[in-house]
Design a protein around this motif. Structure first.
Motif, PDB file in Angstrom:
ATOM      1  N   ARG A  28       0.842  -1.192   0.000  1.00  0.00           N
ATOM      2  CA  ARG A  28       0.000   0.000   0.000  1.00  0.00           C
ATOM      3  C   ARG A  28       0.880   1.246   0.000  1.00  0.00           C
ATOM      4  NH1 ARG A  28      -0.581   2.002   5.298  1.00  0.00           N
ATOM      5  NH2 ARG A  28       0.408   0.661   6.869  1.00  0.00           N
ATOM      6  N   LYS A  29       0.402   2.284  -0.690  1.00  0.00           N
ATOM      7  CA  LYS A  29       1.158   3.536  -0.745  1.00  0.00           C
ATOM      8  C   LYS A  29       0.913   4.332   0.526  1.00  0.00           C
ATOM      9  CE  LYS A  29      -0.039   6.703  -3.790  1.00  0.00           C
ATOM     10  NZ  LYS A  29      -0.174   7.380  -5.105  1.00  0.00           N
ATOM     11  N   ILE A  30       2.019   4.752   1.183  1.00  0.00           N
ATOM     12  CA  ILE A  30       1.863   5.501   2.427  1.00  0.00           C
ATOM     13  C   ILE A  30       2.302   6.961   2.292  1.00  0.00           C
ATOM     14  CG2 ILE A  30       2.181   3.417   3.827  1.00  0.00           C
ATOM     15  CD1 ILE A  30       5.050   4.513   4.446  1.00  0.00           C
ATOM     16  N   GLU A  31       2.973   7.282   1.173  1.00  0.00           N
ATOM     17  CA  GLU A  31       3.457   8.663   1.039  1.00  0.00           C
ATOM     18  C   GLU A  31       3.659   9.009  -0.436  1.00  0.00           C
ATOM     19  OE1 GLU A  31       7.418  11.327   2.246  1.00  0.00           O
ATOM     20  OE2 GLU A  31       7.040   9.408   3.248  1.00  0.00           O
ATOM     21  N   GLU A  32       3.349  10.261  -0.791  1.00  0.00           N
ATOM     22  CA  GLU A  32       3.646  10.775  -2.123  1.00  0.00           C
ATOM     23  C   GLU A  32       4.013  12.250  -2.013  1.00  0.00           C
ATOM     24  OE1 GLU A  32       1.258   9.640  -5.526  1.00  0.00           O
ATOM     25  OE2 GLU A  32       1.246  11.726  -6.246  1.00  0.00           O
ATOM     26  N   LYS A  33       5.095  12.631  -2.699  1.00  0.00           N
ATOM     27  CA  LYS A  33       5.558  14.012  -2.664  1.00  0.00           C
ATOM     28  C   LYS A  33       5.964  14.438  -4.063  1.00  0.00           C
ATOM     29  CE  LYS A  33       9.061  16.972  -0.451  1.00  0.00           C
ATOM     30  NZ  LYS A  33      10.234  16.989   0.478  1.00  0.00           N
ATOM     31  N   ARG A  34       5.585  15.652  -4.448  1.00  0.00           N
ATOM     32  CA  ARG A  34       5.962  16.222  -5.737  1.00  0.00           C
ATOM     33  C   ARG A  34       6.806  17.461  -5.477  1.00  0.00           C
ATOM     34  NH1 ARG A  34       2.112  14.653 -10.064  1.00  0.00           N
ATOM     35  NH2 ARG A  34       0.824  12.978  -9.183  1.00  0.00           N
ATOM     36  N   VAL A  35       7.987  17.511  -6.112  1.00  0.00           N
ATOM     37  CA  VAL A  35       8.903  18.604  -5.799  1.00  0.00           C
ATOM     38  C   VAL A  35       9.866  18.871  -6.949  1.00  0.00           C
ATOM     39  CG1 VAL A  35      10.544  17.004  -4.696  1.00  0.00           C
ATOM     40  CG2 VAL A  35      10.567  19.430  -4.056  1.00  0.00           C
ATOM     41  N   ASN A  36      10.216  20.148  -7.143  1.00  0.00           N
ATOM     42  CA  ASN A  36      11.327  20.529  -8.016  1.00  0.00           C
ATOM     43  C   ASN A  36      12.563  20.550  -7.122  1.00  0.00           C
ATOM     44  OD1 ASN A  36      13.310  21.775  -9.552  1.00  0.00           O
ATOM     45  ND2 ASN A  36      11.986  23.407 -10.316  1.00  0.00           N
ATOM     46  N   MET A  37      13.382  19.506  -7.200  1.00  0.00           N
ATOM     47  CA  MET A  37      14.507  19.364  -6.268  1.00  0.00           C
ATOM     48  C   MET A  37      15.520  20.486  -6.411  1.00  0.00           C
ATOM     49  SD  MET A  37      13.763  16.847  -4.364  1.00  0.00           S
ATOM     50  CE  MET A  37      15.321  16.591  -3.497  1.00  0.00           C
ATOM     51  N   HIS A  38      15.692  21.021  -7.630  1.00  0.00           N
ATOM     52  CA  HIS A  38      16.649  22.114  -7.786  1.00  0.00           C
ATOM     53  C   HIS A  38      16.162  23.368  -7.073  1.00  0.00           C
ATOM     54  CE1 HIS A  38      18.551  25.574  -9.997  1.00  0.00           C
ATOM     55  NE2 HIS A  38      19.602  24.896  -9.592  1.00  0.00           N
ATOM     56  N   LYS A  39      14.867  23.611  -7.109  1.00  0.00           N
ATOM     57  CA  LYS A  39      14.307  24.778  -6.423  1.00  0.00           C
ATOM     58  C   LYS A  39      14.354  24.596  -4.919  1.00  0.00           C
ATOM     59  CE  LYS A  39      10.227  27.791  -6.431  1.00  0.00           C
ATOM     60  NZ  LYS A  39       8.879  27.999  -7.019  1.00  0.00           N
ATOM     61  N   GLU A  40      14.105  23.360  -4.450  1.00  0.00           N
ATOM     62  CA  GLU A  40      14.058  23.092  -3.013  1.00  0.00           C
ATOM     63  C   GLU A  40      15.450  22.954  -2.400  1.00  0.00           C
ATOM     64  OE1 GLU A  40      12.179  19.494  -0.452  1.00  0.00           O
ATOM     65  OE2 GLU A  40      10.791  20.973  -1.272  1.00  0.00           O
ATOM     66  N   LYS A  41      16.385  22.325  -3.145  1.00  0.00           N
ATOM     67  CA  LYS A  41      17.727  22.098  -2.609  1.00  0.00           C
ATOM     68  C   LYS A  41      18.790  22.456  -3.645  1.00  0.00           C
ATOM     69  CE  LYS A  41      16.257  18.352   0.474  1.00  0.00           C
ATOM     70  NZ  LYS A  41      16.462  16.928   0.866  1.00  0.00           N
ATOM     71  N   PRO A  42      18.912  23.744  -4.000  1.00  0.00           N
ATOM     72  CA  PRO A  42      19.863  24.151  -5.043  1.00  0.00           C
ATOM     73  C   PRO A  42      21.324  23.889  -4.690  1.00  0.00           C
ATOM     74  CG  PRO A  42      19.000  26.070  -3.888  1.00  0.00           C
ATOM     75  CD  PRO A  42      18.188  24.901  -3.432  1.00  0.00           C
ATOM     76  N   ASP A  43      21.617  23.759  -3.391  1.00  0.00           N
ATOM     77  CA  ASP A  43      23.006  23.533  -2.964  1.00  0.00           C
ATOM     78  C   ASP A  43      23.334  22.054  -2.786  1.00  0.00           C
ATOM     79  OD1 ASP A  43      23.620  26.274  -2.899  1.00  0.00           O
ATOM     80  OD2 ASP A  43      22.745  26.484  -0.910  1.00  0.00           O
ATOM     81  N   SER A  44      22.427  21.192  -3.197  1.00  0.00           N
ATOM     82  CA  SER A  44      22.689  19.750  -3.122  1.00  0.00           C
ATOM     83  C   SER A  44      23.895  19.385  -3.984  1.00  0.00           C
ATOM     84  CB  SER A  44      21.454  18.989  -3.605  1.00  0.00           C
ATOM     85  OG  SER A  44      21.757  17.639  -3.865  1.00  0.00           O
ATOM     86  N   ASN A  45      24.621  18.339  -3.574  1.00  0.00           N
ATOM     87  CA  ASN A  45      25.767  17.871  -4.354  1.00  0.00           C
ATOM     88  C   ASN A  45      25.362  17.486  -5.775  1.00  0.00           C
ATOM     89  OD1 ASN A  45      27.615  18.196  -2.289  1.00  0.00           O
ATOM     90  ND2 ASN A  45      27.387  16.106  -1.530  1.00  0.00           N
TER      91      ASN A  45
END
Length: 249
Positions: free
Chosen positions: A94-111
Motif C-alpha cells: 500500500r502507498k503511504i506517502e507521495e511528494k511532488r517537488v522541483n529538487m533544484h528549487k528546493e535544494k539548489p546547494d545539493s551535491n
C-alpha cells in the motif's frame, strides 16, 4: 592594475571566437532555450548500506542575448514524484506517502547540482559541427589559471554580448538505505527534467524495493520513464525477475 586590464583584454579577444554563429538566427526570443537533453552512463550502485543508481544528464543550452544586455539564468526543472510503499502482511502493498517537488528549487546547494552551478566556468562550449568553441575555451581556462569566479565572469560576459551554446552536465545518485526502517519498502521516483519554458524533456523512473528480510528485490532505472507504478502493479514481477537474473540497470 594596467597589467590586469591588458590580460583581461587579451582574454576577451580570445573569447570572441566562442561566439556561436547559429545563435542569432535559430531563435527570435531572447533568453535560454534547451536545444536537446539526453542521458549519459547509468550504473547500478550497491553496497552494504544502500542501493540505487548513478546517472548523467546532458543539457545542450542556447542563449540569445536581449537588447538590454541583461543576463538571465536558465531555470532548471528537476521535477520528482516520490512514492513510498510498505508491505503489510494483512493487506499487501500500500502507498503511504507521495511528494511532488522541483529538487533544484528546493535544494539548489545539493551535491547533485554542483556541476550545474559551475556550468559557466567549466562548461564545454559547442558550435556548428566543430570543436573550435571548445578548444578556444580550453585556452581561456588555462590562460586564466586564476579563479573559477574569473572564468565564470568571462563566459557570462560573452554570452551576454553575443549569445552562444553550452553543454551542462548533472550527475544524480538516487539511493535507498538498507536498514530495518526500510525493510518491506518500495520507493518509486518519477523524474521529469528540463528547462523552464523549453519543450525538450527527459523522463526516467527508478524503482527500488526491499523485502521483509531486507533483501533487494528490485533495483531498476528506466529511461524514458514509465507510467505510474501502482501498489500491486503487474509489471513488478518482471522487474523483480530482471534483478534476480542480473539484468541491469
Amino acid at each position: 592594475m594596467a597589467g590586469l586590464k591588458t590580460i583581461f583584454k587579451k582574454i576577451k579577444e580570445k573569447c570572441a571566437i566562442l561566439i556561436d554563429s547559429s545563435s542569432s538566427s535559430s531563435s527570435s526570443i531572447p533568453g535560454w532555450s534547451l536545444v536537446s537533453i539526453d542521458s549519459g552512463p547509468i550504473t547500478q550502485d550497491i553496497n552494504n548500506s544502500q542501493f540505487g543508481h548513478s546517472f548523467q544528464v546532458n543539457l545542450n543550452l542556447r542563449y540569445k542575448p536581449s537588447t538590454s544586455k541583461q543576463f538571465s539564468e536558465p531555470m532548471l526543472e528537476w521535477n520528482e514524484i516520490i512514492q513510498i510503499f510498505k508491505w503489510d502482511h494483512g493487506s499487501g502493498w500500500r502507498k503511504i506517502e507521495e511528494k511532488r517537488v522541483n529538487m533544484h528549487k528546493e535544494k539548489p546547494d545539493s551535491n547533485t547540482f554542483s556541476l550545474w552551478k559551475s556550468k559557466y566556468s567549466n562548461a564545454t562550449y559547442l558550435t556548428s559541427g566543430n570543436q573550435k568553441f571548445y578548444q578556444a575555451w580550453q585556452k581561456v581556462k588555462h590562460t586564466m589559471a586564476a579563479t573559477q569566479e574569473n572564468r565564470e565572469k568571462v563566459a557570462i560576459a560573452e554570452l551576454t554580448r553575443t549569445g552562444g551554446k553550452i553543454l551542462a552536465t548533472i550527475i544524480d545518485t538516487p539511493a535507498l538505505g538498507i536498514g530495518q526502517d526500510n525493510y518491506a519498502t518500495r520507493r518509486v521516483l518519477q523524474f521529469d527534467l528540463g528547462i523552464e519554458g523549453s519543450t525538450p524533456r527527459l523522463t526516467a523512473t527508478q524503482i527500488l524495493e526491499l523485502n521483509s528480510k531486507g533483501e533487494i528485490t528490485i533495483c531498476c532505472l528506466l529511461m524514458p520513464g514509465v507510467e505510474e507504478v501502482v501498489a500491486n502493479d503487474p509489471r513488478l514481477e518482471g522487474w523483480r525477475n530482471d534483478y534476480k537474473v542480473g539484468n541491469r540497470p
